[in-house]
Each structure stands twice: as C-alpha cells, then as structure tokens.
Design a protein around this motif. Structure first.
Motif, PDB file in Angstrom:
ATOM      1  N   LEU A  42      24.280  39.470  38.382  1.00 41.00           N
ATOM      2  CA  LEU A  42      25.674  39.490  38.301  1.00 41.00           C
ATOM      3  C   LEU A  42      26.091  37.896  37.748  1.00 41.00           C
ATOM      4  O   LEU A  42      25.351  37.011  37.909  1.00 41.00           O
ATOM      5  CB  LEU A  42      26.290  39.661  39.804  1.00 41.00           C
ATOM      6  N   PHE A  43      27.249  38.006  37.042  1.00 44.13           N
ATOM      7  CA  PHE A  43      27.516  36.593  36.436  1.00 44.13           C
ATOM      8  C   PHE A  43      28.742  36.105  37.089  1.00 44.13           C
ATOM      9  O   PHE A  43      29.969  37.057  37.456  1.00 44.13           O
ATOM     10  CB  PHE A  43      27.808  36.811  34.826  1.00 44.13           C
ATOM     11  N   ALA A  44      29.224  34.785  36.969  1.00 44.61           N
ATOM     12  CA  ALA A  44      30.471  34.369  37.493  1.00 44.61           C
ATOM     13  C   ALA A  44      30.637  32.841  36.818  1.00 44.61           C
ATOM     14  O   ALA A  44      29.472  32.432  36.212  1.00 44.61           O
ATOM     15  CB  ALA A  44      30.255  34.121  39.075  1.00 44.61           C
ATOM     16  N   ALA A  45      31.560  32.433  36.688  1.00 44.24           N
ATOM     17  CA  ALA A  45      32.086  31.092  36.089  1.00 44.24           C
ATOM     18  C   ALA A  45      32.381  30.319  37.235  1.00 44.24           C
ATOM     19  O   ALA A  45      33.130  30.240  38.202  1.00 44.24           O
ATOM     20  CB  ALA A  45      33.274  31.191  35.369  1.00 44.24           C
ATOM     21  N   GLY A  46      31.584  29.001  37.060  1.00 46.58           N
ATOM     22  CA  GLY A  46      31.844  28.069  38.260  1.00 46.58           C
ATOM     23  C   GLY A  46      32.808  27.029  37.826  1.00 46.58           C
ATOM     24  O   GLY A  46      33.282  27.044  37.024  1.00 46.58           O
ATOM     25  N   GLU A  47      32.866  25.916  38.777  1.00 46.98           N
ATOM     26  CA  GLU A  47      33.948  25.050  38.679  1.00 46.98           C
ATOM     27  C   GLU A  47      33.444  23.754  37.878  1.00 46.98           C
ATOM     28  O   GLU A  47      34.178  22.757  37.514  1.00 46.98           O
ATOM     29  CB  GLU A  47      34.521  24.592  40.187  1.00 46.98           C
ATOM     30  N   ARG A  48      32.105  23.635  37.890  1.00 48.33           N
ATOM     31  CA  ARG A  48      31.199  22.430  37.395  1.00 48.33           C
ATOM     32  C   ARG A  48      30.589  22.974  36.240  1.00 48.33           C
ATOM     33  O   ARG A  48      30.283  24.133  36.038  1.00 48.33           O
ATOM     34  CB  ARG A  48      30.121  22.038  38.332  1.00 48.33           C
ATOM     35  N   HIS A  49      30.143  21.876  35.226  1.00 53.44           N
ATOM     36  CA  HIS A  49      29.443  22.215  33.984  1.00 53.44           C
ATOM     37  C   HIS A  49      27.978  22.087  34.220  1.00 53.44           C
ATOM     38  O   HIS A  49      27.317  21.347  33.552  1.00 53.44           O
ATOM     39  CB  HIS A  49      29.989  21.159  33.011  1.00 53.44           C
ATOM     40  N   THR A  50      27.722  22.613  35.262  1.00 56.94           N
ATOM     41  CA  THR A  50      26.156  23.152  35.398  1.00 56.94           C
ATOM     42  C   THR A  50      25.831  24.192  35.842  1.00 56.94           C
ATOM     43  O   THR A  50      26.823  25.072  36.411  1.00 56.94           O
ATOM     44  CB  THR A  50      25.690  22.159  36.691  1.00 56.94           C
ATOM     45  N   LEU A  51      24.734  24.794  35.572  1.00 58.29           N
ATOM     46  CA  LEU A  51      24.284  26.315  35.628  1.00 58.29           C
ATOM     47  C   LEU A  51      23.411  26.271  36.847  1.00 58.29           C
ATOM     48  O   LEU A  51      22.862  25.629  37.348  1.00 58.29           O
ATOM     49  CB  LEU A  51      23.338  26.745  34.499  1.00 58.29           C
ATOM     50  N   ARG A  52      23.632  27.323  37.590  1.00 59.80           N
ATOM     51  CA  ARG A  52      22.983  27.580  38.829  1.00 59.80           C
ATOM     52  C   ARG A  52      22.832  28.867  39.275  1.00 59.80           C
ATOM     53  O   ARG A  52      23.360  29.935  38.767  1.00 59.80           O
ATOM     54  CB  ARG A  52      23.395  26.901  40.025  1.00 59.80           C
ATOM     55  N   TRP A  57      23.328  36.050  41.425  1.00 59.99           N
ATOM     56  CA  TRP A  57      24.354  35.509  40.570  1.00 59.99           C
ATOM     57  C   TRP A  57      23.841  34.543  39.650  1.00 59.99           C
ATOM     58  O   TRP A  57      23.133  33.599  40.192  1.00 59.99           O
ATOM     59  CB  TRP A  57      25.304  35.023  41.488  1.00 59.99           C
ATOM     60  N   SER A  58      24.271  34.650  38.620  1.00 58.31           N
ATOM     61  CA  SER A  58      24.022  33.617  37.496  1.00 58.31           C
ATOM     62  C   SER A  58      25.434  32.963  37.233  1.00 58.31           C
ATOM     63  O   SER A  58      26.267  33.406  36.932  1.00 58.31           O
ATOM     64  CB  SER A  58      23.319  33.913  36.238  1.00 58.31           C
ATOM     65  N   VAL A  59      25.507  31.560  37.955  1.00 55.82           N
ATOM     66  CA  VAL A  59      26.823  30.963  37.720  1.00 55.82           C
ATOM     67  C   VAL A  59      26.965  30.001  36.678  1.00 55.82           C
ATOM     68  O   VAL A  59      26.208  29.271  36.481  1.00 55.82           O
ATOM     69  CB  VAL A  59      27.297  29.994  39.111  1.00 55.82           C
ATOM     70  N   LEU A  60      27.827  30.255  35.571  1.00 57.08           N
ATOM     71  CA  LEU A  60      27.714  29.648  34.301  1.00 57.08           C
ATOM     72  C   LEU A  60      29.111  28.473  34.670  1.00 57.08           C
ATOM     73  O   LEU A  60      29.572  28.477  35.310  1.00 57.08           O
ATOM     74  CB  LEU A  60      28.252  30.685  33.388  1.00 57.08           C
ATOM     75  N   THR A  61      28.985  27.682  33.440  1.00 60.84           N
ATOM     76  CA  THR A  61      29.939  26.745  33.133  1.00 60.84           C
ATOM     77  C   THR A  61      31.336  27.309  33.240  1.00 60.84           C
ATOM     78  O   THR A  61      31.684  28.640  32.867  1.00 60.84           O
ATOM     79  CB  THR A  61      29.855  25.595  32.223  1.00 60.84           C
ATOM     80  N   PRO A  62      32.393  26.401  33.165  1.00 53.78           N
ATOM     81  CA  PRO A  62      33.685  27.028  33.363  1.00 53.78           C
ATOM     82  C   PRO A  62      34.270  27.391  31.662  1.00 53.78           C
ATOM     83  O   PRO A  62      35.161  28.194  31.803  1.00 53.78           O
ATOM     84  CB  PRO A  62      34.616  25.689  33.537  1.00 53.78           C
ATOM     85  N   ARG A  63      33.481  27.056  30.838  1.00 55.36           N
ATOM     86  CA  ARG A  63      33.857  27.394  29.407  1.00 55.36           C
ATOM     87  C   ARG A  63      33.758  28.942  29.228  1.00 55.36           C
ATOM     88  O   ARG A  63      33.912  29.586  28.284  1.00 55.36           O
ATOM     89  CB  ARG A  63      32.951  26.731  28.375  1.00 55.36           C
TER      90      ARG A  63
END
Length: 514
Positions: A42-52, A57-63
């Motif tokens: 599953l994918f989500a956009a995080g608040e920081r410019h780092t991937l985790r 969940w794959s948390v991507l950057t805000p862009r």
C-alpha cells in the motif's frame, strides 16, 4: 473530490502510518469503502522528504501527494506506480463516479497513456462501453507494465490503442508482480540447469531417478491430504503425473483426473462439479457446525470460473507467460476455487506438472517432485494458501446449512477470478529451485553410489536383486547396521565377516546419501 475523511486511520484493515495520507488504491479504497482484499503493498504520502516502509505501507515524500484528491488523480497514481489490482478496480468501477470520471479523463487527454489504460480496464472489467470515440492513432500502451508485473505478448486493441497483455480474461485473471525473488528466478534459467543435470547423467541412471521421483511425488501428494492409499493407487496417480502436459487442458480432463484420484469407492461423495457449498477447516466439537479456514467459490459461479481458468491456460501458453508464473496462477487458482467435493488438492498439484511439462520447462521424461518439496515445507505451503484465504474469509458472508455445510450469502466471484498470485509463484519457484539444485542431483548421486555398492558387495557375495534391495532398505532404516531381527531372520545366512564388510561398504557409499 474524493469523499475522504480528514484523517484516515485504517485502509482495508491496515493502520495508516502516522503523518501519512493514503495514495492510489489505498485512497480510493478509503474514500469509497471498497470491499476487496488489500494489496500486498500500500502507498501513502508522508510529511517528510524521506522514504520509509512500515508493514505493507510504502511511505513516499510529499511531492507524490496530488494537488487535489480526485478519483482520477489517485487512479492515475495507481496506474503509474502500483501493480494492476483487478479486484480493487472491479470494485471501484461499480461506482457511478468512476464511469463519469474516466469518460471525462479520456476526453481531456485522448492520447494519454494512462487514460487509455483506465478506459480499456473499465470496459474489460464491466462489459459496459463508455460513450467515447476510438482513440487517435498513437503508440499503443501496455495494459500491464512489464516493469511491474509478468505479462504475455498480447495484442493491440484498436479502440483504445492499448496492448492487451493480460494473461487471462475477465472470467479469471490472476496477476503476479516482478518481486525480487521472481526476478532472480527468471534470470537463473532453471530449465537449462535441469537439462544440464540430465546431459551429464547416464540415460539408464536418469530413467531410474525419474521413476523414483515420480513415485515420490505421487505418494507425497496423498500424504499432504492425510491419506495412505494402497500402492496401486499411488502408482496410477504417478502415471497420471508422468502423462501431464501431453494434451490440452479441458473440463473432460479435469473430471477424468478426479475419478482417478478418488478411486472406486464413491459412496460418500458426488463426483463432478460441486452443486453445494464447500469449505476447508474444522468443525465445532459440540454442534458439528463448520469452522472454516477457507470458503470455496459458490457452486453457481463454478461454470464461469472453470471456463475462465481453462481460457487462462490457453491464453497464457499462447502468449508465452513465464512457465512458473503460469503454473502458479493456474494451479493455485484451481485449488482456491475448489470445484470438486474431493480431489482438489491432488489435481491442483497435477496442474503444476501439466504446465511445466507442456511448456518444456522440465526435461523430457523428468517430473519435478513439487509435492514432495511442498510436503517437506508443509508449514510454508499452508502459509501460502492462508495468504489467499484469510482476507477473503473476512469478506465472505456465510451461514450453516441444515446438513452442516456452508452457504455463501454474498457475491464472491471477484475474490476467485482476480487475485495477486505473487506469493504462490514465489513459493513454487523456490520449490523448483530446490528440486533442480538439490533433489534431482541428490537422487542421481544416490543411484550412482547404490550401483557402486552393489558391485563391491557382489565381488564377494551373490544375491538376487530383490534380496539386495531388501537388505539396503533394512540398513537404511537402522542407520547402516543390520538389526538383530535382520540377522536372525532374512539375513541369517550371512557370516560375521560378510556383515562387517557390507556395513563398511554402506558406510562408505550410502550412509549419508540415503
């Protein structure tokens, strides 16, 4: 705009990471309450410019967060960055918003790759035609991205200017992602490794190894089901395994295989396709009510699902889908559907032999003993089955019938026609690796050593082949030593000197290779 709540805490049963907003399928599932199994990723956009990564969940950057949360923006993200999930798309496309949004998207961007893919998938999944003219003559886009998922060669569909490289039809179309394990498998050329073993082995030795492996697999397939059939049934099923792949798969062949598996005693079951519900699991000790781990496809869906499964077999073969991927989709799809009252498990494993043999993956005359490997890895095998069944059980409404069976109350056909078979393909691939690199060479080496031990023993002792085989069997069971029973009964005629010599030869050649 998507009807997303201000704070999405869980999607498809999986808690959203702190400070993240769902993207793609996850956002669409949350917004529309889609009932479908969650993708493995599953994918989500995080608040920081780092991937985790957190769990699935794959948390991507805000862009990656779209300017506006719309159906098209998140569907576009899914088509660009995620594997195609036909089950989620089928659920989404039942929403009237999807029809309107996709139609408008294609009208705005008639030459766009992703709008045309969405258009094709909508009409392919729903059977409904959108009010759109044929696409302009542009470069055809692949429906499945070959960088994300295994695909067939496919054909260009002029209406959309897309290449339909899906391996199945709307009636049955499991898909497999290019996971790291499967990419490694595809690059290793296991089929050539197996042929190399055959080339460096004497033909008579290989023929004996092949016969043993076939019998081993037949017996293991029954043991997995908790059965101990007589030897003649094991041999007949072994012969059926050896003949797998010789003909095109059809319903008559599946029905023939069930008759062969069950044998003559059919007093307590009905041969042929199920006409009632089915489940796998236990029963309540007091009430005898079902306690299912897996609920099978509804009987009224079986005809369409089996026709789809057979169409998948033909289309994936003609389109040169990877043999291991094709075998996993077909065989596991069959056992998940569970079309018979009994015999499904053994036919499921026969289908693995059928696809691999038909595609020329295993060398002529050699059947990979996948059932024996599955038996040796039984807990991992069960986990692969449960990976499919557990989320679908949660989406299945059922009741207990008066005869203590199950009756499914909701529509479940999508759960069986569309699924991600990556875990199943990975398990099959690792099992084939073990067969090619360990089991087949080990059996050939054992037979070589067996023949050498026979020559050495026959230098000082003449013995019929049947008695020699019996003796080696006793030694194998007793750690390379003659038991007291063997010395006083079957091999009482041996002298102490002969016994020591035989045990020494066994220790030198066979003790660690039995």
């Amino acid at each position: 705009m998507l009807p997303l709540p201000m704070r999405v805490t869980s999607v498809l049963g999986h808690v959203v990471p702190n400070g993240a907003r769902p993207l793609g399928y996850a956002a669409l599932a949350a917004a529309y309450g889609l009932d479908a199994p969650a993708p493995d990723r599953l994918f989500a956009a995080g608040e920081r410019h780092t991937l985790r990564t957190e769990g699935r969940w794959s948390v991507l950057t805000p862009r990656y967060q779209p300017p506006a949360d719309t159906l098209v923006s998140h569907l576009g993200f899914a088509l660009r960055h995620e594997a195609i999930d036909l089950g989620l798309l089928a659920a989404l496309f039942r929403r009237p918003e999807a029809r309107r949004a996709i139609t408008a998207w294609v009208r705005r961007q008639p030459t766009g790759r992703h709008p045309r893919r969405a258009w094709f998938l909508y009409e392919w999944l729903t059977g409904e035609q959108l009010d759109l003219p044929p696409a302009p003559r542009v470069t055809a886009a692949d429906v499945l991205d070959p960088a994300h998922q295994f695909a067939i060669s496919g054909e260009v569909v002029p209406r959309y200017r897309v290449r339909n490289n899906l391996p199945g039809t709307p009636a049955f179309c499991p898909l497999v992602r290019l996971s790291p394990d499967l990419v490694t498998m595809r690059a290793s050329d296991l089929a050539e490794e197996a042929r190399a073993v055959v080339r460096r082995t004497a033909p008579d030795l290989m023929a004996r190894a092949a016969a043993f492996l076939l019998l081993l697999d037949s017996k293991a397939s029954y043991v997995i089901e908790g059965e101990r059939p007589p030897q003649d049934r094991i041999q007949r099923w072994g012969q059926a395994l050896g003949e797998a792949g010789r003909t095109v798969l059809d319903t008559d062949e599946l029905l023939r295989l069930q008759r062969l598996v069950i044998g003559r005693d059919t007093r307590f079951l009905r041969l042929g396709w199920r006409s009632l519900g089915g489940f796998i699991g236990a029963r309540d000790r007091d009430s005898n009510a079902p306690l299912p781990d897996h609920v099978s496809a509804r009987p009224e869906d079986l005809a369409v699902l089996i026709d789809g499964l057979l169409a998948f077999a033909a289309r994936s073969e003609a389109g040169v889908l990877d043999p291991i991927v094709s075998a996993a989709c077909l065989a596991f799809g069959f056992v998940f559907i569970h079309p018979f009252e009994d015999g499904n498990g053994r036919i499921h494993r026969w289908l693995l032999h059928h696809v691999l043999a038909r595609r020329g993956f295993n060398p002529p005359g050699i059947s990979f003993p996948v059932s024996a490997v599955f038996l040796a890895r039984i807990e991992a095998y069960r986990a692969v089955l449960e990976h499919f069944s557990r989320p679908r059980l949660a989406l299945t409404e059922w009741e207990t019938t008066p005869d203590f069976n199950v009756r499914v109350l909701n529509e479940t056909r999508d759960l069986f026609r569309f699924f991600d078979a990556t875990r199943q393909a990975e398990f099959l691939a690792s099992s084939v690796v073990e067969t090619v690199r360990t089991i087949l060479p080990r059996e050939v080496e054992y037979l070589r050593r067996y023949d050498l031990s026979k020559v050495r023993i026959q230098n000082f002792l003449e013995m019929p082949d049947s008695r020699f085989d019996l003796m080696i069997g006793f030694l194998r069971q007793n750690g390379g030593r003659f038991s007291r029973r063997a010395r006083t009964n079957e091999f009482a005629a041996l002298t102490d000197v002969e016994v020591l010599a035989i045990e020494g030869i066994y220790a030198d050649l066979l003790l660690d290779h039995g």
